[in-house]
Design an enzyme around this catalytic site. Structure first.
Site, PDB file in Angstrom:
ATOM      1  N   GLY A   8       6.778   8.150  -8.203  1.00  0.00           N
ATOM      2  CA  GLY A   8       5.975   8.587  -6.970  1.00  0.00           C
ATOM      3  C   GLY A   8       6.655   9.770  -6.540  1.00  0.00           C
ATOM      4  O   GLY A   8       6.812   9.976  -5.334  1.00  0.00           O
ATOM      5  N   ARG A  36      -0.606  11.615 -10.389  1.00  0.00           N
ATOM      6  CA  ARG A  36      -1.776  12.826 -10.222  1.00  0.00           C
ATOM      7  C   ARG A  36      -1.336  14.012 -11.171  1.00  0.00           C
ATOM      8  O   ARG A  36      -0.175  14.340 -11.063  1.00  0.00           O
ATOM      9  CB  ARG A  36      -1.704  13.052  -8.794  1.00  0.00           C
ATOM     10  CG  ARG A  36      -2.439  11.967  -7.867  1.00  0.00           C
ATOM     11  CD  ARG A  36      -1.973  12.282  -6.603  1.00  0.00           C
ATOM     12  NE  ARG A  36      -0.397  12.036  -6.426  1.00  0.00           N
ATOM     13  CZ  ARG A  36      -0.022  12.297  -5.286  1.00  0.00           C
ATOM     14  NH1 ARG A  36      -0.563  12.564  -4.150  1.00  0.00           N
ATOM     15  NH2 ARG A  36       1.488  12.029  -4.969  1.00  0.00           N
ATOM     16  N   ASP A  53       1.804   6.023 -14.276  1.00  0.00           N
ATOM     17  CA  ASP A  53       1.112   5.235 -13.692  1.00  0.00           C
ATOM     18  C   ASP A  53       2.251   4.171 -13.299  1.00  0.00           C
ATOM     19  O   ASP A  53       2.642   3.363 -14.467  1.00  0.00           O
ATOM     20  CB  ASP A  53      -0.070   4.396 -14.014  1.00  0.00           C
ATOM     21  CG  ASP A  53      -0.880   3.736 -13.379  1.00  0.00           C
ATOM     22  OD1 ASP A  53      -0.209   3.096 -12.290  1.00  0.00           O
ATOM     23  OD2 ASP A  53      -2.045   3.038 -13.530  1.00  0.00           O
ATOM     24  N   TYR A 142       1.180  -3.646   4.724  1.00  0.00           N
ATOM     25  CA  TYR A 142       2.183  -2.876   4.350  1.00  0.00           C
ATOM     26  C   TYR A 142       3.425  -3.776   4.573  1.00  0.00           C
ATOM     27  O   TYR A 142       4.457  -3.817   3.659  1.00  0.00           O
ATOM     28  CB  TYR A 142       1.998  -1.679   5.299  1.00  0.00           C
ATOM     29  CG  TYR A 142       3.176  -0.651   5.232  1.00  0.00           C
ATOM     30  CD1 TYR A 142       3.196   0.126   3.903  1.00  0.00           C
ATOM     31  CD2 TYR A 142       4.210  -0.436   6.311  1.00  0.00           C
ATOM     32  CE1 TYR A 142       4.230   0.977   3.959  1.00  0.00           C
ATOM     33  CE2 TYR A 142       5.065   0.408   5.973  1.00  0.00           C
ATOM     34  CZ  TYR A 142       5.169   1.383   4.992  1.00  0.00           C
ATOM     35  OH  TYR A 142       6.207   2.025   4.911  1.00  0.00           O
ATOM     36  N   LYS A 146       6.404  -5.066   2.420  1.00  0.00           N
ATOM     37  CA  LYS A 146       7.749  -4.610   2.417  1.00  0.00           C
ATOM     38  C   LYS A 146       8.855  -5.951   2.703  1.00  0.00           C
ATOM     39  O   LYS A 146       9.788  -6.012   2.234  1.00  0.00           O
ATOM     40  CB  LYS A 146       7.964  -3.671   3.821  1.00  0.00           C
ATOM     41  CG  LYS A 146       7.355  -2.446   3.770  1.00  0.00           C
ATOM     42  CD  LYS A 146       8.121  -1.717   2.769  1.00  0.00           C
ATOM     43  CE  LYS A 146       7.681  -0.329   2.518  1.00  0.00           C
ATOM     44  NZ  LYS A 146       7.992   0.389   1.228  1.00  0.00           N
ATOM     45  N   ILE A 172       9.330   9.019   8.915  1.00  0.00           N
ATOM     46  CA  ILE A 172      10.199  10.217   8.468  1.00  0.00           C
ATOM     47  C   ILE A 172       9.461  11.512   8.968  1.00  0.00           C
ATOM     48  O   ILE A 172       8.169  11.600   8.598  1.00  0.00           O
ATOM     49  CB  ILE A 172      10.315  10.170   6.870  1.00  0.00           C
ATOM     50  CG1 ILE A 172      10.915   8.916   6.520  1.00  0.00           C
ATOM     51  CG2 ILE A 172      11.027  11.401   6.424  1.00  0.00           C
ATOM     52  CD1 ILE A 172      11.139   8.571   5.075  1.00  0.00           C
TER      53      ILE A 172
HETATM   54  N1  SER Z   1       6.002   5.820   8.036  1.00  0.00           N
HETATM   55  C1  SER Z   1       5.295   4.447   7.623  1.00  0.00           C
HETATM   56  C2  SER Z   1       4.131   4.165   8.180  1.00  0.00           C
HETATM   57  O1  SER Z   1       3.646   4.850   9.239  1.00  0.00           O
HETATM   58  C3  SER Z   1       6.307   3.495   8.028  1.00  0.00           C
HETATM   59  O2  SER Z   1       7.286   3.271   7.444  1.00  0.00           O
HETATM   60  O3  SER Z   1       3.260   3.669   7.594  1.00  0.00           O
END
Ligand code: SER
Length: 322
Positions: A8, A36, A53, A142, A146, A172
């Protein structure tokens, strides 16, 4: 860590992690893989680029053997807001890429880094000074991935001895590749919008919602420092709270307005992003990372804003010149 595979590699973290790893370990020792075709082409300009992939276990395994990889950085994932649009796809991709990484690591004696996130926490987690070990009941797919990923990674360490390590990344902020589909993305997008003609940004996250954030140079150092840390000091592994700043949109925009007085901001709150951001910590306690492997961020809010404005303006000028 001598031979590294970044899976990735074309995403927000990967595009900056690859050069960071090349600087530390040498260009020939970093293999950058992405799904990609256009991204693989781009990566090949400055790195060993391979198409992969992450859900194709056989191809993944072949690449690890071909390059005698000893460390896998698994960065293939769908982010929080996008995940809510297609939970099944988010589960398949986020868990599938991790399971392949762990199994291939087990068979080839590799270490594995996988990012966890503030998204691993939920509404009933203490929001202030969120402890390292606490209630984790996220309500996004998500976040479910995690938490499952953290458990699975710890399991592969205790059961099979795979050297798995991870951090719970805050949002980030970076000026390389744009993030996509995250809830914290506003803190990146604003820099691109606010320097355009009109100097205006419309934010989809409520103005008083605090979230942890980190500037990319600190995020990159966190990754390499954790992976290099003496294992005997690690009480935890998957995954460490880390943070370097916490702010809400109102505070970030006020600090930007000090530098760009003509900047204007308004809100068009997205209910999905509002619910997600409200369920995440306001500010994590990262003392375990500080104690166990020496985590110590260098970038605060003001330095980050100055650097982002400089970098994004330069990018804009370079694009205008082309
Ligand atoms: N930056 C991510 C998000 O907003 C959170 O880890 O989904």
């Amino acid at each position: 860590m001598k031979r590294i595979l970044v899976v990735g590699a074309g995403g927000q973290i990967g595009t900056e992690l690859v050069p960071h790893l090349q600087k530390n370990y040498g260009k020939d020792n970093v293999i950058a893989a992405d799904l990609r075709d256009d991204m693989v082409e781009k990566l090949r300009a400055n790195a060993i680029g391979e198409k992969l992939d992450a859900l194709d276990g056989a191809a993944f395994s072949e690449l690890v053997k071909k390059y005698k990889v000893d460390t896998i950085f698994n960065l293939a994932a769908l982010l929080s807001a996008k995940g809510e649009k297609n939970p099944q796809l988010a589960w398949n991709l986020n868990m599938g890429a991790l399971l392949n990484s762990l199994n291939i690591a087990k068979d080839n004696n590799c270490a594995v880094f996988t990012p966890s996130s503030i998204g691993a926490f939920g509404a009933n987690t203490p929001h202030n000074k969120t402890p390292q070990d606490t209630i984790m009941r996220p309500n996004t797919i998500y976040g479910v991935c995690k938490v499952s990923g953290e458990l699975l990674s710890d399991y592969y360490f205790t059961r099979f001895g795979v050297d798995t390590r991870s951090v719970r990344f805050p949002g980030i902020i970076s000026n390389g590749a744009l993030p996509g589909g995250g809830t914290t993305d506003y803190a990146v997008e604003v820099f691109y919008e606010i320097i355009k003609e009109g100097n205006h940004y419309t934010c989809e996250v409520p103005e008083e919602t605090y979230m942890d954030m980190i500037y990319m140079p600190d995020a990159l150092n966190a990754v390499t420092e954790l992976m290099e840390a003496d294992p005997s000091g690690l009480v935890h592994r998957n995954s460490f709270n880390i943070t370097s700043m916490s702010f809400n949109p109102r505070e970030l925009f006020a600090a930007i307005k000090k530098r760009i007085p003509q900047a204007t901001f308004d809100y068009n709150v997205d209910p999905v992003k509002a619910a997600i951001s409200a369920s995440w910590p306001d500010m994590m306690d990262d003392s375990c990372a500080r104690k166990e492997w020496g985590w110590c961020p260098k970038w605060g809010l003001d330095e980050m804003i100055d650097d982002m404005l400089l970098a994004v303006r330069k990018k804009q000028q370079d694009t205008a010149r082309v």
